[in-house]
Scaffold this motif. Structure first.
Motif, PDB file in Angstrom:
ATOM      1  N   ILE A 122       0.843  -1.178   0.000  1.00  0.00           N
ATOM      2  CA  ILE A 122       0.000   0.000   0.000  1.00  0.00           C
ATOM      3  C   ILE A 122       0.887   1.240   0.000  1.00  0.00           C
ATOM      4  O   ILE A 122       2.070   1.184   0.368  1.00  0.00           O
ATOM      5  N   ALA A 123       0.324   2.348  -0.439  1.00  0.00           N
ATOM      6  CA  ALA A 123       0.997   3.645  -0.357  1.00  0.00           C
ATOM      7  C   ALA A 123       0.361   4.445   0.769  1.00  0.00           C
ATOM      8  O   ALA A 123      -0.850   4.364   0.992  1.00  0.00           O
ATOM      9  N   VAL A 124       1.185   5.203   1.469  1.00  0.00           N
ATOM     10  CA  VAL A 124       0.697   6.122   2.500  1.00  0.00           C
ATOM     11  C   VAL A 124       1.200   7.514   2.147  1.00  0.00           C
ATOM     12  O   VAL A 124       2.405   7.726   1.986  1.00  0.00           O
ATOM     13  N   LEU A 125       0.283   8.464   2.021  1.00  0.00           N
ATOM     14  CA  LEU A 125       0.635   9.838   1.675  1.00  0.00           C
ATOM     15  C   LEU A 125       0.498  10.723   2.905  1.00  0.00           C
ATOM     16  O   LEU A 125      -0.550  10.733   3.560  1.00  0.00           O
ATOM     17  N   GLU A 126       1.570  11.439   3.213  1.00  0.00           N
ATOM     18  CA  GLU A 126       1.587  12.335   4.370  1.00  0.00           C
ATOM     19  C   GLU A 126       1.659  13.777   3.885  1.00  0.00           C
ATOM     20  O   GLU A 126       2.662  14.207   3.323  1.00  0.00           O
ATOM     21  N   GLN A 127       0.566  14.517   4.073  1.00  0.00           N
ATOM     22  CA  GLN A 127       0.499  15.942   3.742  1.00  0.00           C
ATOM     23  C   GLN A 127       0.905  16.239   2.285  1.00  0.00           C
ATOM     24  O   GLN A 127       1.566  17.237   2.016  1.00  0.00           O
ATOM     25  N   VAL A 128       0.489  15.408   1.364  1.00  0.00           N
ATOM     26  CA  VAL A 128       0.681  15.710  -0.056  1.00  0.00           C
ATOM     27  C   VAL A 128      -0.473  16.619  -0.459  1.00  0.00           C
ATOM     28  O   VAL A 128      -1.604  16.163  -0.660  1.00  0.00           O
ATOM     29  N   VAL A 129      -0.203  17.905  -0.575  1.00  0.00           N
ATOM     30  CA  VAL A 129      -1.269  18.900  -0.654  1.00  0.00           C
ATOM     31  C   VAL A 129      -1.633  19.303  -2.074  1.00  0.00           C
ATOM     32  O   VAL A 129      -2.683  19.920  -2.291  1.00  0.00           O
ATOM     33  N   ASN A 130      -0.800  18.979  -3.040  1.00  0.00           N
ATOM     34  CA  ASN A 130      -1.074  19.373  -4.417  1.00  0.00           C
ATOM     35  C   ASN A 130      -1.989  18.330  -5.072  1.00  0.00           C
ATOM     36  O   ASN A 130      -1.620  17.169  -5.186  1.00  0.00           O
ATOM     37  N   PRO A 131      -3.187  18.732  -5.527  1.00  0.00           N
ATOM     38  CA  PRO A 131      -4.110  17.754  -6.112  1.00  0.00           C
ATOM     39  C   PRO A 131      -3.565  17.088  -7.370  1.00  0.00           C
ATOM     40  O   PRO A 131      -3.890  15.929  -7.652  1.00  0.00           O
ATOM     41  N   THR A 132      -2.704  17.796  -8.128  1.00  0.00           N
ATOM     42  CA  THR A 132      -2.089  17.186  -9.302  1.00  0.00           C
ATOM     43  C   THR A 132      -1.186  16.032  -8.888  1.00  0.00           C
ATOM     44  O   THR A 132      -1.195  14.957  -9.505  1.00  0.00           O
ATOM     45  N   ASN A 133      -0.390  16.229  -7.835  1.00  0.00           N
ATOM     46  CA  ASN A 133       0.473  15.154  -7.349  1.00  0.00           C
ATOM     47  C   ASN A 133      -0.330  13.976  -6.814  1.00  0.00           C
ATOM     48  O   ASN A 133       0.011  12.811  -7.052  1.00  0.00           O
ATOM     49  N   VAL A 134      -1.402  14.268  -6.071  1.00  0.00           N
ATOM     50  CA  VAL A 134      -2.240  13.186  -5.550  1.00  0.00           C
ATOM     51  C   VAL A 134      -2.812  12.359  -6.697  1.00  0.00           C
ATOM     52  O   VAL A 134      -2.774  11.127  -6.686  1.00  0.00           O
ATOM     53  N   GLY A 135      -3.321  13.029  -7.723  1.00  0.00           N
ATOM     54  CA  GLY A 135      -3.863  12.305  -8.866  1.00  0.00           C
ATOM     55  C   GLY A 135      -2.826  11.470  -9.575  1.00  0.00           C
ATOM     56  O   GLY A 135      -3.081  10.315  -9.951  1.00  0.00           O
ATOM     57  N   ALA A 136      -1.622  12.022  -9.761  1.00  0.00           N
ATOM     58  CA  ALA A 136      -0.556  11.286 -10.438  1.00  0.00           C
ATOM     59  C   ALA A 136      -0.112  10.082  -9.614  1.00  0.00           C
ATOM     60  O   ALA A 136       0.190   9.008 -10.165  1.00  0.00           O
ATOM     61  N   ILE A 137      -0.062  10.230  -8.296  1.00  0.00           N
ATOM     62  CA  ILE A 137       0.326   9.106  -7.429  1.00  0.00           C
ATOM     63  C   ILE A 137      -0.701   7.979  -7.523  1.00  0.00           C
ATOM     64  O   ILE A 137      -0.354   6.796  -7.606  1.00  0.00           O
ATOM     65  N   PHE A 138      -1.981   8.334  -7.532  1.00  0.00           N
ATOM     66  CA  PHE A 138      -3.015   7.309  -7.672  1.00  0.00           C
ATOM     67  C   PHE A 138      -2.893   6.589  -9.005  1.00  0.00           C
ATOM     68  O   PHE A 138      -3.068   5.358  -9.072  1.00  0.00           O
ATOM     69  N   ARG A 139      -2.595   7.324 -10.052  1.00  0.00           N
ATOM     70  CA  ARG A 139      -2.466   6.690 -11.364  1.00  0.00           C
ATOM     71  C   ARG A 139      -1.320   5.683 -11.363  1.00  0.00           C
ATOM     72  O   ARG A 139      -1.450   4.567 -11.890  1.00  0.00           O
ATOM     73  N   SER A 140      -0.184   6.054 -10.749  1.00  0.00           N
ATOM     74  CA  SER A 140       0.952   5.126 -10.652  1.00  0.00           C
ATOM     75  C   SER A 140       0.614   3.941  -9.757  1.00  0.00           C
ATOM     76  O   SER A 140       0.984   2.798 -10.058  1.00  0.00           O
ATOM     77  N   ALA A 141      -0.083   4.201  -8.654  1.00  0.00           N
ATOM     78  CA  ALA A 141      -0.434   3.111  -7.732  1.00  0.00           C
ATOM     79  C   ALA A 141      -1.328   2.088  -8.418  1.00  0.00           C
ATOM     80  O   ALA A 141      -1.144   0.875  -8.254  1.00  0.00           O
ATOM     81  N   ALA A 142      -2.289   2.563  -9.188  1.00  0.00           N
ATOM     82  CA  ALA A 142      -3.191   1.648  -9.888  1.00  0.00           C
ATOM     83  C   ALA A 142      -2.454   0.880 -10.979  1.00  0.00           C
ATOM     84  O   ALA A 142      -2.671  -0.318 -11.167  1.00  0.00           O
ATOM     85  N   ALA A 143      -1.568   1.574 -11.696  1.00  0.00           N
ATOM     86  CA  ALA A 143      -0.867   0.938 -12.818  1.00  0.00           C
ATOM     87  C   ALA A 143       0.168  -0.070 -12.356  1.00  0.00           C
ATOM     88  O   ALA A 143       0.438  -1.056 -13.056  1.00  0.00           O
ATOM     89  N   LEU A 144       0.750   0.152 -11.171  1.00  0.00           N
ATOM     90  CA  LEU A 144       1.884  -0.658 -10.731  1.00  0.00           C
ATOM     91  C   LEU A 144       1.530  -1.590  -9.576  1.00  0.00           C
ATOM     92  O   LEU A 144       2.365  -1.932  -8.751  1.00  0.00           O
ATOM     93  N   ASN A 145       0.250  -1.968  -9.520  1.00  0.00           N
ATOM     94  CA  ASN A 145      -0.218  -3.085  -8.692  1.00  0.00           C
ATOM     95  C   ASN A 145      -0.192  -2.850  -7.192  1.00  0.00           C
ATOM     96  O   ASN A 145      -0.016  -3.806  -6.424  1.00  0.00           O
ATOM     97  N   LEU A 146      -0.377  -1.608  -6.742  1.00  0.00           N
ATOM     98  CA  LEU A 146      -0.561  -1.423  -5.311  1.00  0.00           C
ATOM     99  C   LEU A 146      -1.994  -1.791  -4.941  1.00  0.00           C
ATOM    100  O   LEU A 146      -2.910  -1.714  -5.762  1.00  0.00           O
ATOM    101  N   ASP A 147      -2.174  -2.208  -3.701  1.00  0.00           N
ATOM    102  CA  ASP A 147      -3.476  -2.704  -3.267  1.00  0.00           C
ATOM    103  C   ASP A 147      -4.359  -1.636  -2.647  1.00  0.00           C
ATOM    104  O   ASP A 147      -5.562  -1.862  -2.462  1.00  0.00           O
ATOM    105  N   GLY A 148      -3.793  -0.486  -2.303  1.00  0.00           N
ATOM    106  CA  GLY A 148      -4.592   0.563  -1.694  1.00  0.00           C
ATOM    107  C   GLY A 148      -3.740   1.773  -1.368  1.00  0.00           C
ATOM    108  O   GLY A 148      -2.502   1.726  -1.444  1.00  0.00           O
TER     109      GLY A 148
END
Length: 274
Positions: A122-148
């Motif tokens: 799983i990924a844990v995000l701490e105070q990642v405040v930029n919505p563009t970064n949050v969206g990009a992280i989710f896209r990578s997490a989904a593409a690279l087989n993270l579970d949540g």
């Protein structure tokens, strides 16, 4: 069948969700139950529908293409507000991405225990405040087989319009929730993850950090990859409480990668290999 409504009154209350209410207001629109979010572009709307999110209304360019018409047929008996693109830009203050917005009802979020149950990575995000970064992280997490994905309360909302759009709708495909009411993970958050059977790896440039390809990290059966805020990174309390501190080796003279870019590297190296 959807109800097509041609916009004649720009001050209509029905348009408030698109024109006058800020995203935090939409989030609490039906309080105490979950509120609304705005999905932008047919691709994002389609993925939200596939994930079971219910549409409330839509706003679109009256000259939508055939793909938009197919999507409209899936929206059910809701109002579809339409106007020429130049009018929509005046109403919303921006050009619509491929000409469509959709107001949708939020789901209740799962618990941390539900996200972590059986999860290998799983990924844990701490105070990642930029919505563009949050969206990009989710896209990578989904593409690279993270579970949540888990987020501290200091993070930007994954369902904000920009986050969902940048993620290409993958925020609707990967399970996520908030860790707690605290803005940082810290010692308590680490202890919770440990109780749930996860080891923790902080992405940080400390002197004793392990290189990301160190086999001790990659061989962990269940791992939480912790990523920190733009600029300052993870807080020191969080780093000290983690089982590993990990860095991405890079050319001398380069300070660090953007958190979204770093997430893609980390998820590729440490993620599930299926």
């Amino acid at each position: 069948m959807p109800m097509i409504v041609h916009i004649t009154d720009f001050l209509s209350m029905e348009l408030d969700v698109y024109t006058r209410l800020k995203e935090p207001q939409l989030q609490h629109y039906y309080e105490p139950v979950p509120g609304l979010f705005i999905a932008e572009s047919p691709k994002v709307i389609e993925r939200a529908l596939n994930a079971g999110y219910l549409p409330v209304s839509a706003l679109m360019d009256q000259n939508g293409d055939s793909q938009d018409q197919k999507l409209i047929s899936r929206l059910g008996d809701i109002p579809i507000y339409t106007a020429p693109s130049e009018v929509l830009k005046k109403i919303t203050g921006f050009s619509l991405t491929r000409g469509m917005l959709c107001a949708m009802r939020r789901h209740s979020l799962p618990s941390v225990e539900e996200i972590c149950s059986g999860a290998r990575r799983i990924a844990v995000l701490e105070q990642v405040v930029n919505p563009t970064n949050v969206g990009a992280i989710f896209r990578s997490a989904a593409a690279l087989n993270l579970d949540g994905v888990l987020l501290t309360k200091g993070c930007s909302d994954p369902l904000y319009r920009r986050s969902a759009r940048v993620s290409m709708g993958t925020v609707f495909q990967i399970p996520w929730t908030y860790l707690s009411d605290h803005p940082v993970l810290g010692k308590d958050g680490n202890e919770l993850l440990h109780r749930l059977g996860l080891r923790t790896a902080a992405m940080a440039l400390w002197d004793h950090s392990l290189d990301i390809d160190d086999p001790r990290v990659g061989s962990e059966k269940r791992l939480a990859i912790i990523l920190g805020t733009e600029g300052e990174g993870l807080c020191q309390e969080t780093i000290r409480a983690c089982d590993y501190t990990v860095r991405i080796p890079m050319k001398p003279g380069v300070d660090s990668l953007n958190v979204a870019a770093a997430s893609a590297v980390a998820f590729w190296q440490l993620g599930n290999r299926k």
